[in-house]
Design a protein around this motif. Structure first.
Motif, PDB file in Angstrom:
ATOM      1  N   THR A 104       3.071   2.047   2.196  1.00  0.00           N
ATOM      2  CA  THR A 104       3.695   0.875   1.357  1.00  0.00           C
ATOM      3  C   THR A 104       4.367   1.519  -0.097  1.00  0.00           C
ATOM      4  O   THR A 104       3.434   2.543  -0.516  1.00  0.00           O
ATOM      5  CB  THR A 104       2.431   0.142   0.996  1.00  0.00           C
ATOM      6  OG1 THR A 104       1.921  -0.425   2.283  1.00  0.00           O
ATOM      7  CG2 THR A 104       3.302  -1.058   0.145  1.00  0.00           C
ATOM      8  N   LYS A 105       5.068   1.181  -0.321  1.00  0.00           N
ATOM      9  CA  LYS A 105       5.916   1.609  -1.647  1.00  0.00           C
ATOM     10  C   LYS A 105       6.254   0.298  -2.529  1.00  0.00           C
ATOM     11  O   LYS A 105       6.295  -0.651  -1.782  1.00  0.00           O
ATOM     12  CB  LYS A 105       7.152   2.234  -1.607  1.00  0.00           C
ATOM     13  CG  LYS A 105       7.241   3.495  -0.728  1.00  0.00           C
ATOM     14  CD  LYS A 105       6.523   4.558  -1.662  1.00  0.00           C
ATOM     15  CE  LYS A 105       6.660   5.948  -0.952  1.00  0.00           C
ATOM     16  NZ  LYS A 105       5.818   7.024  -1.515  1.00  0.00           N
ATOM     17  N   VAL A 162      16.043   7.078   4.311  1.00  0.00           N
ATOM     18  CA  VAL A 162      15.993   5.997   5.007  1.00  0.00           C
ATOM     19  C   VAL A 162      17.089   5.144   4.937  1.00  0.00           C
ATOM     20  O   VAL A 162      17.385   4.702   3.929  1.00  0.00           O
ATOM     21  CB  VAL A 162      14.492   5.227   4.779  1.00  0.00           C
ATOM     22  CG1 VAL A 162      14.557   3.925   5.561  1.00  0.00           C
ATOM     23  CG2 VAL A 162      13.458   6.515   5.038  1.00  0.00           C
ATOM     24  N   ASP A 163      17.585   4.768   6.224  1.00  0.00           N
ATOM     25  CA  ASP A 163      18.538   3.683   6.130  1.00  0.00           C
ATOM     26  C   ASP A 163      17.877   2.187   6.703  1.00  0.00           C
ATOM     27  O   ASP A 163      17.338   2.039   7.637  1.00  0.00           O
ATOM     28  CB  ASP A 163      19.746   4.083   7.201  1.00  0.00           C
ATOM     29  CG  ASP A 163      20.665   2.958   7.433  1.00  0.00           C
ATOM     30  OD1 ASP A 163      20.511   1.864   6.932  1.00  0.00           O
ATOM     31  OD2 ASP A 163      21.798   3.320   7.919  1.00  0.00           O
ATOM     32  N   PRO A 164      17.846   1.341   5.659  1.00  0.00           N
ATOM     33  CA  PRO A 164      17.063   0.310   5.805  1.00  0.00           C
ATOM     34  C   PRO A 164      17.789  -0.960   6.730  1.00  0.00           C
ATOM     35  O   PRO A 164      17.232  -1.589   7.203  1.00  0.00           O
ATOM     36  CB  PRO A 164      17.014  -0.498   4.270  1.00  0.00           C
ATOM     37  CG  PRO A 164      18.210   0.145   3.553  1.00  0.00           C
ATOM     38  CD  PRO A 164      18.180   1.506   3.930  1.00  0.00           C
ATOM     39  N   GLY A 222      11.014  -0.483  11.500  1.00  0.00           N
ATOM     40  CA  GLY A 222       9.991   0.101  11.083  1.00  0.00           C
ATOM     41  C   GLY A 222       9.882   0.081   9.384  1.00  0.00           C
ATOM     42  O   GLY A 222       8.801   0.517   8.793  1.00  0.00           O
ATOM     43  N   ILE A 223      10.895  -0.474   8.981  1.00  0.00           N
ATOM     44  CA  ILE A 223      10.913  -0.562   7.337  1.00  0.00           C
ATOM     45  C   ILE A 223      11.071  -2.321   7.131  1.00  0.00           C
ATOM     46  O   ILE A 223      12.227  -2.694   7.768  1.00  0.00           O
ATOM     47  CB  ILE A 223      11.900   0.358   6.816  1.00  0.00           C
ATOM     48  CG1 ILE A 223      12.122   0.164   5.229  1.00  0.00           C
ATOM     49  CG2 ILE A 223      13.286  -0.033   7.336  1.00  0.00           C
ATOM     50  CD1 ILE A 223      13.031   0.903   4.651  1.00  0.00           C
ATOM     51  N   GLN A 274       7.373  -1.748   3.181  1.00  0.00           N
ATOM     52  CA  GLN A 274       6.349  -1.461   4.272  1.00  0.00           C
ATOM     53  C   GLN A 274       7.076  -0.669   5.279  1.00  0.00           C
ATOM     54  O   GLN A 274       7.751  -1.126   5.961  1.00  0.00           O
ATOM     55  CB  GLN A 274       5.620  -2.800   4.798  1.00  0.00           C
ATOM     56  CG  GLN A 274       4.718  -2.595   5.772  1.00  0.00           C
ATOM     57  CD  GLN A 274       3.454  -1.853   5.050  1.00  0.00           C
ATOM     58  OE1 GLN A 274       2.787  -2.395   4.075  1.00  0.00           O
ATOM     59  NE2 GLN A 274       2.999  -0.934   5.576  1.00  0.00           N
ATOM     60  N   PHE A 275       6.423   0.580   5.547  1.00  0.00           N
ATOM     61  CA  PHE A 275       6.838   1.440   6.704  1.00  0.00           C
ATOM     62  C   PHE A 275       5.681   1.389   7.652  1.00  0.00           C
ATOM     63  O   PHE A 275       4.330   1.779   7.670  1.00  0.00           O
ATOM     64  CB  PHE A 275       7.039   2.565   6.342  1.00  0.00           C
ATOM     65  CG  PHE A 275       7.986   2.956   5.227  1.00  0.00           C
ATOM     66  CD1 PHE A 275       9.273   3.271   5.835  1.00  0.00           C
ATOM     67  CD2 PHE A 275       7.806   2.926   3.890  1.00  0.00           C
ATOM     68  CE1 PHE A 275      10.473   3.270   4.618  1.00  0.00           C
ATOM     69  CE2 PHE A 275       8.734   2.848   2.755  1.00  0.00           C
ATOM     70  CZ  PHE A 275       9.989   3.183   3.300  1.00  0.00           C
ATOM     71  N   ASP A 276       6.090   1.080   9.010  1.00  0.00           N
ATOM     72  CA  ASP A 276       5.254   0.857  10.071  1.00  0.00           C
ATOM     73  C   ASP A 276       5.958   1.532  11.284  1.00  0.00           C
ATOM     74  O   ASP A 276       6.873   1.068  11.843  1.00  0.00           O
ATOM     75  CB  ASP A 276       4.817  -0.598  10.548  1.00  0.00           C
ATOM     76  CG  ASP A 276       3.963  -1.522   9.416  1.00  0.00           C
ATOM     77  OD1 ASP A 276       3.087  -0.909   9.215  1.00  0.00           O
ATOM     78  OD2 ASP A 276       4.473  -2.505   9.177  1.00  0.00           O
ATOM     79  N   ASP A 277       5.478   2.737  11.419  1.00  0.00           N
ATOM     80  CA  ASP A 277       5.942   3.645  12.517  1.00  0.00           C
ATOM     81  C   ASP A 277       7.378   3.833  12.343  1.00  0.00           C
ATOM     82  O   ASP A 277       8.298   3.541  13.249  1.00  0.00           O
ATOM     83  CB  ASP A 277       5.301   3.184  13.858  1.00  0.00           C
ATOM     84  CG  ASP A 277       4.070   3.271  13.923  1.00  0.00           C
ATOM     85  OD1 ASP A 277       3.471   4.201  13.479  1.00  0.00           O
ATOM     86  OD2 ASP A 277       3.436   2.584  14.675  1.00  0.00           O
ATOM     87  N   CYS A 278       7.879   3.909  11.182  1.00  0.00           N
ATOM     88  CA  CYS A 278       9.184   4.170  10.993  1.00  0.00           C
ATOM     89  C   CYS A 278       9.842   5.583  11.369  1.00  0.00           C
ATOM     90  O   CYS A 278       9.703   6.269  10.591  1.00  0.00           O
ATOM     91  CB  CYS A 278       9.761   3.842   9.430  1.00  0.00           C
ATOM     92  SG  CYS A 278      11.407   4.098   9.046  1.00  0.00           S
TER      93      CYS A 278
END
Length: 380
Positions: free
Chosen positions: A153-154, A186-188, A193-194, A214-218
């Motif tokens: 998490t950022k 990272v490309d949102p 996963g973002i 939130q990053f979940d298995d990104c």
């Protein structure tokens, strides 16, 4: 108002000032009230070639130096802290690290659209539990095939919900301390996963989005690694040298805007048969405000000039950021006081500058952290 700026810098300042006065100032309070990122203003800045001022022309930028960029940031802050904050986060945090540390392929793919204003940049360092200890990082990046999987998490990430690319700091080697942190692009819009899980309602600067990510298995491919594994913290320290100059310039602009509003009011408002600017108490307050702004401006310009000369500017950038951020808050508070009851209303700008200025003492390292940095620089 400025020391002897080169002619091209003065021309740039006048161009941006005219744009700010005509296009941003009339809507500055409206975009704050709406809590909406002003995409149209940033499109117009792109049309003026302002979105990549300190980026090389070969990558779509203007090819200006950091002094020119700081001049632009100052002018934006003079009318809107929100526009200024999103602008400096895009430039010094979202774009410049790619130019400094990226491969040619990364610069072409990710830097060019930022410098040309086709997309907005963002930078994700802070986490919910890290605070001022930014190296205390829980977000991880684990090798997976020909890429990496990001989890974590950022927090308090400027521009994250409007960004075309985000530079994310993550731990690739938990046992290596500072040397175990790496940077990923990272490309949102395309990466799974973002997610933006919160857009904060803030005390000020509400037209500049501040988000939780939130990053979940990104999963990101290996070519999204910026530089080599383990170089993320060194990159962060270099980036923050420029980032502190950015906040110093923005702070100086906020202070200038607050001062101009107070001076205009004081010369027009009459009490007891004369303009209130003729009373010693108000005159002396305005003189003090002007003195502080000039000090902050000169220190910021010195830091930017030394940065352009390739010198180590950790001490100067920290001094500039510390001084200008505190000046910004002090001058904005005095501006509210000059206007009296009107200064507390949204019909007049000082209340907005006052609320916006407070973040300058927090973002890019709190004032307390700047004292620690400066103590280290002095060998204390």
């Amino acid at each position: 108002m400025d020391f002897d700026l080169p002619s091209e810098h003065r021309m740039m300042r006048e161009t941006v000032r005219e744009f700010c006065d005509e296009e941003i100032a009339p809507v500055a309070q409206d975009i704050e009230d709406d809590h909406t990122f002003p995409a149209d203003i940033f499109d117009a800045l792109a049309d003026l070639d302002m979105m990549g001022v300190p980026v090389a022309e070969e990558y779509g930028g203007l090819g200006g130096d950091y002094l020119m960029y700081a001049t632009v940031a100052q002018e934006l802050g003079r009318v809107s802290g929100s526009v200024g904050l999103s602008y400096v986060a895009h430039t010094s945090l979202g774009a410049k690290p790619i130019e400094m540390f990226g491969t040619e392929a990364q610069k072409e793919r990710w830097l060019r659209p930022l410098a040309e204003g086709e997309s907005i940049g963002s930078w994700a360092l802070t986490e919910p539990t890290s605070g001022s200890d930014a190296s205390n990082m829980d977000t991880t990046a684990t090798e997976d095939g020909d890429g990496y999987v990001l989890n974590g998490t950022k927090q308090f990430i400027t521009n994250a919900n409007v960004a075309g690319s985000i530079l994310v700091k993550a731990v690739t080697d938990p046992d290596a301390g500072y040397g175990g942190i790496s940077t990923f692009i990272v490309d949102p819009d395309e990466d799974d996963g973002i997610a933006v899980t919160n857009v904060w309602e803030k005390m000020g600067l509400n037209a500049s989005p501040t988000c939780e990510l939130q990053f979940d298995d990104c999963w990101v491919p290996a070519d999204r690694l910026l530089g080599a594994e383990g170089e993320g913290w060194k990159q962060t320290m270099k980036t923050l040298d420029g980032g502190r100059i950015s906040i110093a310039a923005l702070s100086t602009g906020l202070a200038q805007g607050a001062f101009e509003a107070a001076r205009e009011y004081a010369t027009e408002r009459e009490q007891f048969g004369q303009a209130i600017s003729e009373f010693d108490a108000i005159r002396d307050k305005l003189v003090g405000m002007d003195r502080k702004i000039e000090r902050a401006r000169l220190l910021t310009q010195k830091a930017a000039t030394k940065y352009d000369d390739g010198e180590d500017v950790t001490r100067l950038s920290s001094l500039a950021k510390l001084d200008a951020s505190e000046v910004s808050r002090e001058v904005a508070e005095d501006a509210v006081q000059v206007l009296g009851g009107y200064g507390y209303t949204e019909d007049f700008a000082p209340q907005r500058f006052y609320r916006d200025a407070k973040l300058m003492e927090i973002g890019e390292g709190t004032s307390e952290i700047q004292h620690a940095v400066l103590g280290d620089e002095l060998g204390l």
